[in-house]
Design a protein around this motif. Structure first.
Motif, PDB file in Angstrom:
ATOM      1  N   TYR A 571       0.813  -1.195  -0.214  1.00 15.88           N
ATOM      2  CA  TYR A 571      -0.105  -0.065   0.010  1.00 15.88           C
ATOM      3  C   TYR A 571       0.778   1.299   0.045  1.00 15.88           C
ATOM      4  O   TYR A 571       0.513   2.433  -0.347  1.00 15.88           O
ATOM      5  CB  TYR A 571      -1.020  -0.056   1.198  1.00 15.88           C
ATOM      6  N   LYS A 669      -5.330   4.497   2.624  1.00 14.55           N
ATOM      7  CA  LYS A 669      -4.652   3.454   3.275  1.00 14.55           C
ATOM      8  C   LYS A 669      -3.666   3.877   4.505  1.00 14.55           C
ATOM      9  O   LYS A 669      -3.499   3.056   5.357  1.00 14.55           O
ATOM     10  CB  LYS A 669      -3.957   2.724   2.005  1.00 14.55           C
ATOM     11  N   TYR A 769      -4.039  -1.961  -4.887  1.00 14.06           N
ATOM     12  CA  TYR A 769      -3.696  -0.527  -4.535  1.00 14.06           C
ATOM     13  C   TYR A 769      -3.635   0.368  -5.573  1.00 14.06           C
ATOM     14  O   TYR A 769      -3.078   1.430  -5.501  1.00 14.06           O
ATOM     15  CB  TYR A 769      -2.373  -0.516  -3.417  1.00 14.06           C
TER      16      TYR A 769
END
Length: 846
Positions: A571, A669, A769
């Motif tokens: 991420y 995130k 992601y």
């Protein structure tokens, strides 16, 4: 080596001995040599570099002790309300340099050591770094301890004294290799063992119910195993104050370390088996929990340090004569993420089972004492434990959890009648398959405050992973944006810039970082811009020398130092950075004479040992570097360097040298980030998404001084709902397709098309992601970076404004926010000179 000359007179000897912890140069030299002789047992002819470091550390520690003991006694006498910061990680960094800065004796000590013919910088470098954390979480905890002491707030940090910290990272053939971190191998001069304050911690076994003499229902826990927790205390000095707080770390020991019956029977292994089994608990930071044994050990670690810490708080109450009912008035306990969530249950157990309280009274004390900081937006990072494992290890705690849950769900039913799905989501027990205890839910129910660590993060918590709890307890939720200490990350690690700032605006900014805004008065001063730029260039040159020495790679100090140093995780998107490098490389291969602004891409970070994809990303970066760095077509315009073993020492070297800070996580995130703050504080410009604290950094420094790209958190969510297909980007963008194809072909892996197939497949057939969705915006934004860097005067102005506008991001401001909004605790100044006069010659132990 030259030793210190002897004093010239008897009067001088008496003066020095009377002033044992004085700060004069001759006194420091004498103290240093005394510690070398009396503690290390060496004389200069046979002393090692480590002996000299230890002697210096003890010399500085001696000068801390007066403050430390005074602080402890003052808190005890005043029965001061105390913050207890519970964290599974404390990534403190080296202590020596930081203590010299905070005590205000850096220059005196340096002069004393150099007059003895020793290299002061070598002694600083000799210190083994306590690797008691993975990254941001532990580094934040360390910054907060520094600020608590600096702001004169009574505080105790509680954690685990891991014998082996986070692994040392080596890069071999481009792969991460983990080496044991033996940070205690030469001893730790900064800690003091307190075996007289040892506590017992129980594990396993079963429970028995009974009725006490008052007719009340009670439960007795009969454990299978008992482990002793031994506290080791480290003094934490505040900057330019007398306050010296304590970090108390717990080490596990067996009650009986040797079984003589087994030994006498010839079973030598069993004779020490209990000792080995007990000490495993504090042996290593975060065991790999891919296997059941790793999960058990991790839960044991969390419960161990929580139980030790709570028992220690009760000991302090008893010693100060404070009734147990006043626990919430004496202590405010901050749970640093979900790791210490078991505090909710252990405090209940101690109050009820060990001290005879009835449920409602114990629950009232518990829920007025605990506050919970959430550090993640990733649902998979919210810890949960299988019921079977939890009950086997902590049978009494499972009973208490069931009862907390029963009462809590009754409250949920009253507020949200007939909402059965909500009950299932909010339950402390996940019943959807194998049953689990949800630790974040437990922390939310048992705490009076719940905070996120950046404005966006807190809002996303309310809207996402903790939405049900926000709707249940809106009054509990608040935001406390993270911060970093300017003492370590400016004064110590970037002394050139710190000195320039202090010459222009004074040094009050070190404790009041908001005063950096005064630098804006000098942004139009060409001499100031020139000096600012020269400092950055000198630091980059130093780093270039270090890179050559450690990697044998030549880098150009005049190139953009483009740095991404942080934990390796999908991420955080280090592989998006890698795609940009390949893009530039492909352009050069297509046109070797293309005009490209020279760049040095620097990476640093560790991958969790069991995280294969993160390890493969490290291999990809190194493999790209192997090709790019030796291709004659590149002509040195691009260099890729992965610096191994990212830690606090590493960070102190890298943050000041950065031109560009890569903060490119997928929006929604990253909880906050603190590396982004350290880079910007040292004058790096940020390229980043609207994620975590990036949002607030951009607001503070100005949109024109921040390179923004990428989807927002809302747009990421919308694309996922609509059905994100990364192949659409792959086929519609020829430059992106060439990048992916070149990696997939084996071009960067000696023709092995399978090596990076997991990364390629992950991007093309899932891309969780959203690298491909953000790719073009990122590449375009990087072109803006290159153009801006070509105008060095403009770049310097932007850099100065980043420094000048980072005042909000001091950990001092964060701690003030916690003190006012959660802990409700006041400063307690320590009056050192009064203490010394009144208590001369008296030994005080707290």
């Amino acid at each position: 080596m030259q030793t210190a000359p002897n004093p010239n007179s008897t009067q001088e000897i008496v003066r020095i001995e009377d002033d044992r912890t004085g700060l004069g140069i001759e006194t420091l030299k004498r103290a240093f040599l005394d510690n070398l002789f009396y503690i290390q047992g060496k004389f200069p002819a046979i002393a090692t570099l480590n002996d000299y470091y230890m002697a210096l550390a003890y010399t500085v520690r001696d000068r801390l002790f007066k403050r430390w003991i005074t602080t402890a006694e003052t808190y005890g006498n005043q029965k001061a309300r105390t913050v207890c910061y519970l964290s599974a990680e404390f990534l403190m960094g080296p202590h020596l340099g930081n203590n010299l800065i905070n005590l205000g004796i850096y220059e005196q000590v340096k002069q004393a050591i150099e007059e003895l013919g020793l290299n002061f910088e070598e002694l600083l470098e000799q210190e083994e770094e306590p690797g008691l954390g993975n990254g941001g979480l532990g580094r934040l905890a360390a910054c907060y301890l520094d600020s608590l002491a600096t702001l004169e707030i009574p505080a105790l940090g509680y954690g685990i004294r891991y014998e082996f910290g986070i692994f040392n990272q080596r890069i071999q053939d481009g792969w991460q290799v983990e080496i044991t971190d033996k940070w205690l191998r030469y001893g730790n001069p900064w800690e003091v063992s307190r075996p007289e304050w040892a506590v017992e911690v129980k594990f396993g076994g079963h429970t028995e119910s009974f009725t006490d003499e008052h007719g009340a229902y009670r439960v007795r826990w009969i454990p299978h195993k008992v482990v002793n927790g031994i506290p080791y205390d480290t003094p934490i000095s505040g900057y330019s104050v007398n306050t010296c707080n304590t970090l108390r770390l717990w080490s596990a020991e067996a009650p009986e370390t040797f079984d003589f019956d087994a030994f006498n029977a010839g079973d030598y292994s069993r004779a020490v088996q209990q000792k080995m089994a007990s000490e495993t608990i504090s042996k290593v930071l975060y065991p790999n929990d891919n296997l059941t044994q790793g999960k058990i050990l991790r839960l044991e670690q969390q419960f161990f340090f929580v139980s030790c810490s709570l028992q220690d708080m009760i000991r302090i109450l008893e010693r100060q004569g404070i009734p147990l009912e006043q626990f919430p008035e004496k202590f405010s306990i901050q749970l640093n993420d979900t790791h210490p969530s078991i505090t909710v249950v252990e405090l209940m157990r101690l109050l009820m089972d060990e001290h005879g309280m009835e449920w409602n009274k114990a629950w009232g004390i518990t829920t007025r004492s605990l506050a919970y900081t959430n550090h993640t937006l990733l649902p998979e990072a919210l810890e949960r434990w299988p019921i079977s494992l939890f009950g086997q290890l902590l049978p009494r705690h499972l009973e208490i959890i069931f009862e907390i849950n029963r009462r809590f769900l009754d409250d949920v039913r009253l507020k949200f009648p007939d909402d059965w799905e909500r009950l299932g989501r909010m339950s402390l027990i996940d019943e959807s398959g194998e049953r689990y205890v949800r630790m974040a839910n437990l922390a939310c129910v048992g705490s009076f405050a719940i905070n996120g660590v950046a404005a966006l993060h807190t809002e996303l918590l309310k809207e996402g992973v903790l939405r049900d709890f926000y709707e249940m307890y809106p009054e509990k939720f608040n935001n406390k944006t993270n911060g970093v200490t300017p003492r370590r990350f400016m004064v110590l690690s970037n002394f050139r810039l710190a000195n320039l700032i202090s010459r222009k605006i004074g040094n009050n900014w070190v404790k009041h970082l908001e005063e950096l805004h005064k630098l804006e008065d000098f942004v139009d001063d060409p001499d100031f811009r020139r000096e600012f730029r020269e400092i950055k260039q000198a630091i980059k040159q130093d780093l270039a020398v270090y890179i050559k020495r450690t990697t044998n790679i030549d880098v150009n100090p005049n190139s953009i130092f483009d740095i991404q140093s942080k934990r390796i995780h999908e991420y955080k998107r280090q592989h998006l950075n890698a795609l940009h490098i390949v893009t530039l490389y492909n352009r050069i291969k297509a046109n070797p004479d293309i005009d490209i602004t020279p760049r040095t891409f620097l990476f640093g970070g560790k991958a969790a040992p069991g995280y294969y994809m993160a390890k493969l990303i490290i291999k990809l970066i190194n493999s790209i570097g192997d090709v790019v760095n030796r291709d004659p077509d590149v002509r040195g315009r691009l260099k890729v360097v992965f610096l191994e073993n990212y830690n606090v020492k590493f960070a102190q070297r890298v943050y000041p040298a950065a031109d560009l800070s890569e903060q490119i996580s997928t929006a929604g995130k990253e909880a906050s980030g603190t590396g982004n703050m350290k880079f910007a504080l040292n004058g790096a410009l940020t390229i980043g998404t609207l994620d975590g604290a990036n949002v607030e950094i951009r607001e503070e420094v100005g949109a024109e001084n921040f390179f923004l790209f990428g989807l927002t958190a809302d747009e990421v969510y919308a694309k996922k709902v609509a059905g994100y297909n990364p192949m659409d980007y792959y086929y519609s963008n020829p430059e992106l397709k060439l990048v992916i194809d070149r990696i997939a072909s084996g071009f960067f892996s000696h023709g092995d098309a399978n090596l990076f197939k997991p990364i390629v497949d992950n991007l093309l057939y899932g891309d969780p992601y959203m690298l491909l969705a953000d790719y073009q915006a990122y590449v375009d934004c990087q072109e803006q970076v290159s153009q801006a860097y070509q105008d060095q005067d403009r770049w310097t102005r932007m850099s100065i404004l980043n420094v000048a506008r980072m005042g909000k991001f001091s950990s001092d401001r964060s701690i003030r926010d916690y003190c006012e909004g959660i802990w409700h605790v006041q400063s307690v100044p320590i009056k050192l000179e009064e203490y010394v006069q009144e208590n001369a010659g008296r030994m005080i132990v707290s």
